[in-house]
Design a protein around this motif. Structure first.
Motif, PDB file in Angstrom:
ATOM      1  N   GLY A 310       9.685  50.739  -2.679  1.00 18.05           N
ATOM      2  CA  GLY A 310      10.180  52.000  -3.211  1.00 18.05           C
ATOM      3  C   GLY A 310      10.996  51.831  -4.478  1.00 18.05           C
ATOM      4  N   LEU A 311      11.894  50.845  -4.490  1.00 21.00           N
ATOM      5  CA  LEU A 311      12.722  50.597  -5.672  1.00 21.00           C
ATOM      6  C   LEU A 311      11.878  50.143  -6.863  1.00 21.00           C
ATOM      7  N   ALA A 312      10.893  49.294  -6.607  1.00 18.45           N
ATOM      8  CA  ALA A 312      10.015  48.845  -7.687  1.00 18.45           C
ATOM      9  C   ALA A 312       9.264  50.019  -8.291  1.00 18.45           C
ATOM     10  N   ASN A 313       8.827  50.954  -7.460  1.00 16.53           N
ATOM     11  CA  ASN A 313       8.130  52.131  -7.979  1.00 16.53           C
ATOM     12  C   ASN A 313       9.047  52.997  -8.832  1.00 16.53           C
ATOM     13  N   VAL A 314      10.324  53.102  -8.432  1.00 16.24           N
ATOM     14  CA  VAL A 314      11.287  53.855  -9.236  1.00 16.24           C
ATOM     15  C   VAL A 314      11.436  53.217 -10.617  1.00 16.24           C
ATOM     16  N   VAL A 315      11.537  51.883 -10.648  1.00 20.09           N
ATOM     17  CA  VAL A 315      11.680  51.176 -11.920  1.00 20.09           C
ATOM     18  C   VAL A 315      10.436  51.376 -12.785  1.00 20.09           C
ATOM     19  N   GLN A 316       9.256  51.245 -12.186  1.00 16.01           N
ATOM     20  CA  GLN A 316       8.028  51.376 -12.964  1.00 16.01           C
ATOM     21  C   GLN A 316       7.849  52.786 -13.523  1.00 16.01           C
ATOM     22  N   LEU A 317       8.267  53.797 -12.768  1.00 15.43           N
ATOM     23  CA  LEU A 317       8.051  55.175 -13.202  1.00 15.43           C
ATOM     24  C   LEU A 317       9.105  55.660 -14.189  1.00 15.43           C
ATOM     25  N   ALA A 337      19.887  42.816   0.986  1.00 16.45           N
ATOM     26  CA  ALA A 337      20.004  41.355   0.888  1.00 16.45           C
ATOM     27  C   ALA A 337      19.356  40.862  -0.396  1.00 16.45           C
ATOM     28  N   ASP A 338      19.710  39.647  -0.788  1.00 17.39           N
ATOM     29  CA  ASP A 338      19.180  39.081  -2.036  1.00 17.39           C
ATOM     30  C   ASP A 338      17.668  39.080  -2.052  1.00 17.39           C
ATOM     31  N   GLU A 339      17.045  38.804  -0.900  1.00 22.30           N
ATOM     32  CA  GLU A 339      15.582  38.742  -0.882  1.00 22.30           C
ATOM     33  C   GLU A 339      14.947  40.109  -1.103  1.00 22.30           C
ATOM     34  N   VAL A 340      15.655  41.203  -0.704  1.00 20.50           N
ATOM     35  CA  VAL A 340      15.133  42.545  -0.956  1.00 20.50           C
ATOM     36  C   VAL A 340      15.099  42.825  -2.452  1.00 20.50           C
ATOM     37  N   LEU A 341      16.196  42.521  -3.133  1.00 19.73           N
ATOM     38  CA  LEU A 341      16.249  42.763  -4.577  1.00 19.73           C
ATOM     39  C   LEU A 341      15.328  41.816  -5.324  1.00 19.73           C
ATOM     40  N   ALA A 342      15.195  40.577  -4.853  1.00 15.25           N
ATOM     41  CA  ALA A 342      14.268  39.636  -5.475  1.00 15.25           C
ATOM     42  C   ALA A 342      12.835  40.141  -5.350  1.00 15.25           C
ATOM     43  N   GLU A 343      12.495  40.692  -4.199  1.00 11.49           N
ATOM     44  CA  GLU A 343      11.156  41.253  -4.001  1.00 11.49           C
ATOM     45  C   GLU A 343      10.931  42.454  -4.915  1.00 11.49           C
ATOM     46  N   MET A 344      11.962  43.289  -5.086  1.00  6.92           N
ATOM     47  CA  MET A 344      11.843  44.423  -6.003  1.00  6.92           C
ATOM     48  C   MET A 344      11.500  43.957  -7.409  1.00  6.92           C
ATOM     49  N   HIS A 345      12.230  42.938  -7.878  1.00  8.86           N
ATOM     50  CA  HIS A 345      11.967  42.419  -9.226  1.00  8.86           C
ATOM     51  C   HIS A 345      10.591  41.766  -9.314  1.00  8.86           C
ATOM     52  N   ASP A 351       8.025  41.949 -18.024  1.00  6.73           N
ATOM     53  CA  ASP A 351       7.789  41.379 -19.349  1.00  6.73           C
ATOM     54  C   ASP A 351       8.318  42.335 -20.422  1.00  6.73           C
ATOM     55  N   GLY A 352       9.209  41.810 -21.255  1.00  5.52           N
ATOM     56  CA  GLY A 352       9.726  42.596 -22.365  1.00  5.52           C
ATOM     57  C   GLY A 352      10.838  43.549 -21.998  1.00  5.52           C
ATOM     58  N   ARG A 353      11.301  43.533 -20.754  1.00  7.83           N
ATOM     59  CA  ARG A 353      12.386  44.439 -20.392  1.00  7.83           C
ATOM     60  C   ARG A 353      13.405  43.700 -19.527  1.00  7.83           C
ATOM     61  N   SER A 354      14.663  44.037 -19.717  1.00  6.11           N
ATOM     62  CA  SER A 354      15.701  43.416 -18.907  1.00  6.11           C
ATOM     63  C   SER A 354      15.651  43.982 -17.490  1.00  6.11           C
ATOM     64  N   ALA A 355      16.069  43.176 -16.528  1.00  4.40           N
ATOM     65  CA  ALA A 355      16.005  43.599 -15.131  1.00  4.40           C
ATOM     66  C   ALA A 355      16.935  44.780 -14.881  1.00  4.40           C
ATOM     67  N   CYS A 356      16.479  45.712 -14.062  1.00  9.34           N
ATOM     68  CA  CYS A 356      17.279  46.877 -13.699  1.00  9.34           C
ATOM     69  C   CYS A 356      18.450  46.443 -12.814  1.00  9.34           C
ATOM     70  N   THR A 357      19.633  46.944 -13.119  1.00  7.21           N
ATOM     71  CA  THR A 357      20.804  46.670 -12.300  1.00  7.21           C
ATOM     72  C   THR A 357      20.763  47.517 -11.029  1.00  7.21           C
TER      73      THR A 357
END
Length: 389
Positions: A310-317, A337-345, A351-357
């Motif tokens: 869900g978070l990855a889709n928010v970032v992509q959209l 947990a760290d693995e949840v956010l790592a999976e989101m990223h 590519d070409g964009r800084s990671a979402c906080t």
């Protein structure tokens, strides 16, 4: 421009005309004339409380909102408890109240009866009467048409297409501003929280449901018809788990309270019935997970993976600079947990964009209700400033 000046002063608490000129990029003449209009209308006042940096001479004259000009009530409706905050025109909380309620879908009349009792409680706590209230803001889960004041669907209501605002105003004789509860929490962040320093950010909420609010260029975005951003009802698996909206495969059906409780009942060899509320089941599930119960841990890890999607889709959209995850379920660290956010990223094209906080805010119902006051205050402010000739 008058409204921008007023909103700047309210956000700052107190501000000098020099600060207004610098921040809003207007001329000294315009600042003097426009602030005079706001003062004459009884919305702002001058205070001598900002000392000069040199320590010599008279204090600089600052402007502040006159708090007693208007009062509003913000309400968060929920499955098991409703909450209310009464604030003054400066946005400061004056009193709070809460009301326990049976956790089942209700008729609109039943909900309005509960709202009436809650408003009486918060008015009594503030030593105010209904005539002191300029407007009420209400946030609730489901599909809410903010412009029309109607509720096409909510898990809190037993019927669809409820004419909520019209019946509220007929019953209580005060203007109502109604919105999805995730939008209310987003307004709380924009007005009072981390969002004050951001022009673009998203809020994802995880409680009885999964919601989302979005701020673009410092304004709440609702979609073309005011009913968008239902992240919880985006599909993550075709013909998947049954969602309380009646469809299958929604993100909410894998992540919300009732979804986790449904699996918790099986893992803990219990039945999800009236004797075991979702909150009690989830508390027991989390206790078991922390004690090493593999089945309990698997349920939380699986929910965390769906949250990553869900978070990855928010970032992509929407490419927000910040995502704030909030709601009662943030007490369960498996979901951030760290693995949840790592999976989101990993699921995001970076590519070409800084990671979402991503930030986690475990706020309670009173903050949602305070966001509802922001909705009411915004409407009352619009009317008050527009009335200046």
């Amino acid at each position: 421009m008058r409204q921008q000046i007023f909103e700047h002063v309210r956000a700052a608490g107190r501000a000098t005309r020099t600060d207004v000129i610098r921040t809003l990029g207007i001329s000294a003449g315009s600042a003097t004339a426009l602030t005079a209009d706001l003062i004459n209308a009884g919305l702002l006042r001058e205070v001598d409380s900002v000392p000069r940096e040199t320590g010599r001479g008279r204090p600089a004259v600052a402007l502040e909102v006159i708090p007693e000009t208007n009062f509003v009530i913000g309400i968060k409706l929920s499955d098991e408890a409703h909450s209310a905050v009464l604030t003054d025109f400066a946005g400061d909380a004056v009193a709070t109240a809460s009301l326990q309620t049976p956790a089942h879908p209700k008729s609109l009349d039943e909900i309005l009866t509960e709202v009436g009792a809650l408003m009486q409680d918060v008015l009594a706590a503030a030593q105010k009467n209904p005539n002191n209230i300029a407007a009420v803001g209400i946030g609730m889960s489901g599909i809410v048409d903010h412009q029309a004041g109607t509720v096409p669907w909510s898990p809190l209501l037993a019927t669809r297409n409820s004419d909520f605002a019209a019946k509220f105003e007929a019953r209580f004789s005060v203007p109502l501003h109604l919105d999805n509860d995730a939008n209310m929490l987003t307004l709380a962040e924009l007005w009072f929280g981390a969002g004050r320093a951001k022009s673009d950010f998203a809020v994802v909420t995880i409680e009885q449901g999964v919601g989302m609010g979005l701020v673009i260029d410092n304004r709440l975005y609702r979609g073309a018809r005011g009913m968008g951003l239902e992240l919880g009802h985006t599909k993550v698996q075709l013909d998947g788990a049954l969602c309380r909206c009646g469809q299958r495969g929604c993100l909410e059906a894998y992540l919300a309270d009732y979804a986790l409780a449904r699996e918790a009942a099986t893992a803990l060899h219990q039945q999800a019935n009236d004797h075991h509320s979702p909150n009690a089941l989830l508390t027991a599930l989390f206790t078991q997970a922390k004690a090493g119960n593999e089945a309990a841990q698997t349920i939380f890890r699986r929910a965390g993976r769906y949250l990553s999607v869900g978070l990855a889709n928010v970032v992509q959209l929407f490419d927000p600079a910040l995502i704030i995850i909030s709601g009662e379920r943030m007490q369960y660290d498996y979901l951030y947990a760290d693995e949840v956010l790592a999976e989101m990223h990993r699921l995001t094209l970076n590519d070409g964009r800084s990671a979402c906080t991503v930030e986690t805010h475990a706020w309670g119902d009173l903050v949602w209700a305070r966001g509802a006051t922001a909705l009411a205050l915004s409407a009352v402010t619009d009317q008050a400033v527009a009335a200046i000739s």
